[in-house]
Design an enzyme around this catalytic site. Structure first.
Site, PDB file in Angstrom:
ATOM      1  N   HIS A   7       1.424   2.039  -3.287  1.00 53.96           N
ATOM      2  CA  HIS A   7       0.363   2.817  -3.929  1.00 53.96           C
ATOM      3  C   HIS A   7       0.799   4.266  -4.115  1.00 53.96           C
ATOM      4  CE1 HIS A   7      -2.173  -0.510  -4.103  1.00 53.96           C
ATOM      5  NE2 HIS A   7      -2.943  -0.318  -3.060  1.00 53.96           N
TER       6      HIS A   7
ATOM      7  N   ASP B   8       0.874  -1.176   0.000  1.00 49.92           N
ATOM      8  CA  ASP B   8       0.000   0.000   0.000  1.00 49.92           C
ATOM      9  C   ASP B   8       0.908   1.222   0.000  1.00 49.92           C
ATOM     10  OD1 ASP B   8      -2.205   1.846   0.522  1.00 49.92           O
ATOM     11  OD2 ASP B   8      -3.343   0.124   1.214  1.00 49.92           O
TER      12      ASP B   8
END
Length: 556
Positions: A331, A297
């Site tokens: 991300h 992430d």
């Protein structure tokens, strides 16, 4: 200079002061950088083996390790050594004045037995929540450290759900064959029935009046812990270790002060759900340097609480220096949000590289958060192979992966003006200089709200090779200076929607484009483009959706 301005004009409207601050920032004036206080420990050293620990990969060493930490603290502090070996443990609780040192030949592996982790009052994505006890934790401590060049492994694969879309067919079959359960449409694997039950509840584990830990026992397996959480601690050092394979976030300093992360390697599988690298939440005086992130992430993330809980806490993350770091898969390379309801300010990011990161610089929020993010200074950033936007500001964050999967369809954003309240977020006063991008889907994307534009953004000396160029939506007082763009499919090169006071001074399009700039929306005005160079451009400007031609001044 900024303090002088603030004192002299203290009685003037906030909007005017914000403008003055932006001008000061544009001319190189910045707040004073913080001094981060460092740890210091007595030379006394204890070994966990002295308390019965065995590094055979079989024995559970929770009690032995915690006893060593407690004894060290009670003696006045020192170093607790984890020597060579494979050390299995349940939750470890740090104590004052202790440096837990994981030797190079050591792996500290946390147990996959969920019974070792009791439900405790904790925090999840910015809100108070019941969660399983963190593998490593500490609260209200001073002078603590995690050091050594060994490995700390959270055994996250035992906890995490996995999306089928993120695995090859062979990987998926191997995973399913190990047990666990699938959701109804067989698109997500869960390690247990309890984990699946939790996923089917809205905000499972979030604290509500009258609830206790007993109310969440049936979904306990779903309430994954962050690997390392320090809460309200002062003078913290995390250095040299590899921290990996977390059940949820890897590193989560919460409401801490004087934190240093140095030469840390943070790793997670790329598909790891909520597998952030470091989430610095409501902290002040922080240094992150010479670290490497390769996670599932966001990589390096700034937070300050979610919605009302974050606003009520009222603790911004502030006075942060982030330098000389590398982020691989994540991300976002450097990220603010989306849980930034307590605000963020006075943050410096410099000399970092983002390689294969979904988005490079990612600033995200949404209505309902509130919070003010300001005074962000970014310099000398390299990016390569960015699947999404190189630089993104977005006030419509929707909690989905930043890059759509193949075949995935997403609905368009509904644009409407709402009243400005305490729930309205604000992004302002960003200075971004010296950015090199080789490969991205889009160079720059800024999307504010109709009622609250993203404003006072200054970008200078930016060199981008990407598929698409620049898009500004609901932005005000944006300055772009000395920008070069090499795009392969952008039409137009620059898209401006309902944006005002936009200055682009010195922009070069390195390849021919069909349309240089499209101005859209009747609210667009005072857009000035000077010193632009775009050889073989077929059409320089276009006006759509009631935009007036007087909104644009273009000088080649």
């Amino acid at each position: 200079m900024i303090n002088t301005i603030a004192k002299r004009y203290a009685k003037l409207p906030l909007t005017f002061l914000t403008g003055l601050l932006s001008i000061a920032i544009s001319y190189g004036q910045e707040p004073t950088r913080p001094t981060i206080k460092q740890v210091s420990f007595p030379k006394d050293t204890l070994h966990i083996t002295d308390y019965g620990a065995k590094g055979d990969g079989q024995q559970l060493n929770t009690e032995a390790i915690n006893n060593a930490i407690t004894a060290c603290s009670e003696k006045g502090g020192g170093v607790v050594v984890v020597p060579a070996g494979l050390w299995v443990s349940g939750p470890i609780v740090m104590k004052n004045n202790v440096n837990l040192h994981v030797s190079r030949e050591a792996v500290l592996l946390f147990s996959e037995d969920f019974n070792q982790y009791k439900l405790v009052e904790s925090n999840w994505e910015g809100e108070p929540a019941w969660r399983n006890q963190n593998p490593i934790s500490g609260k209200n401590l001073e002078n603590i450290a995690i050091t050594g060049s060994g490995v700390i492994d959270g055994n996250g694969g035992a906890w995490r759900m996995v999306k089928r879309s993120k695995m090859t067919e062979t990987q998926w079959k191997n995973l399913v064959s190990q047990g666990g359960v699938l959701n109804e449409n067989k698109s997500i694997w869960y390690p247990t029935e309890g984990s699946l039950r939790g996923a089917q509840q809205k905000k499972a584990g979030i604290m509500r009046p009258g609830t206790t830990a007993a109310d969440f026992q049936d979904v306990k397996d779903f309430l994954r812990p962050n690997l390392l959480v320090f809460t309200q601690c002062k003078r913290i050092l995390i250095a040299d270790v590899t921290i990996q394979n977390s059940p949820a976030w890897n590193l989560h300093p919460l409401m801490c002060e004087d934190l240093t992360l140095r030469n840390v390697s943070v790793r997670n599988p790329w598909y790891a759900q909520n597998g952030d690298g470091v989430d610095i939440e409501s902290c002040r005086n922080v240094l992150v340097e010479d670290c490497t992130f390769d996670v599932g992430d966001d990589g390096i993330c700034i937070k300050s609480g979610r919605d009302k809980a974050g606003r009520d806490r009222g603790m911004p993350t502030e006075n942060v220096i982030i330098r000389n770091n590398v982020v691989y898969h994540a991300h976002g390379g450097f990220v603010i949000g989306s849980e930034m309801s307590g605000g963020a300010r006075n943050i410096w990011v410099e000399d970092c590289s983002f390689i294969g990161t979904d988005i490079g610089l990612r600033f995200k929020t949404t209505r309902g958060r509130g919070g003010l993010v300001e005074n962000i200074f970014i310099n000398n950033i390299n990016m390569f192979d960015i699947p999404g936007e190189a630089i993104l500001f977005d006030m419509y964050y929707a909690a989905v992966d930043p890059v759509p999967l193949v075949g995935e369809e997403r609905s368009d954003i509904e644009t409407r003006r709402l009243p400005v309240t305490e729930e309205t977020p604000r992004f302002q006063n960003f200075v971004i200089r010296n950015v090199q991008v080789h490969g991205a889907d889009k160079g720059l994307f800024i999307r504010g709200l109709p009622e609250m534009h993203i404003q006072h953004i200054h970008l200078e000396d930016i060199h981008i090779k990407a598929k698409k160029g620049i898009e500004l939506i609901e932005a005000t007082n944006v300055q772009l200076k000395n920008i070069s763009l090499t795009v392969s499919s952008s039409n137009p090169l620059i898209q401006l929607d309902n944006s005002t006071n936009i200055t682009i001074d010195g922009l070069t399009a390195e390849k021919p484009v069909d349309l240089f700039v499209n101005v859209s929306g009747k609210a667009s005005r005072n857009i000035q483009l000077t010193r632009v160079k775009a050889d073989a451009t077929k059409k320089w400007s276009q006006f759509t959706n009631q935009a007036d031609q007087s909104a644009l001044t273009l000088k080649k």
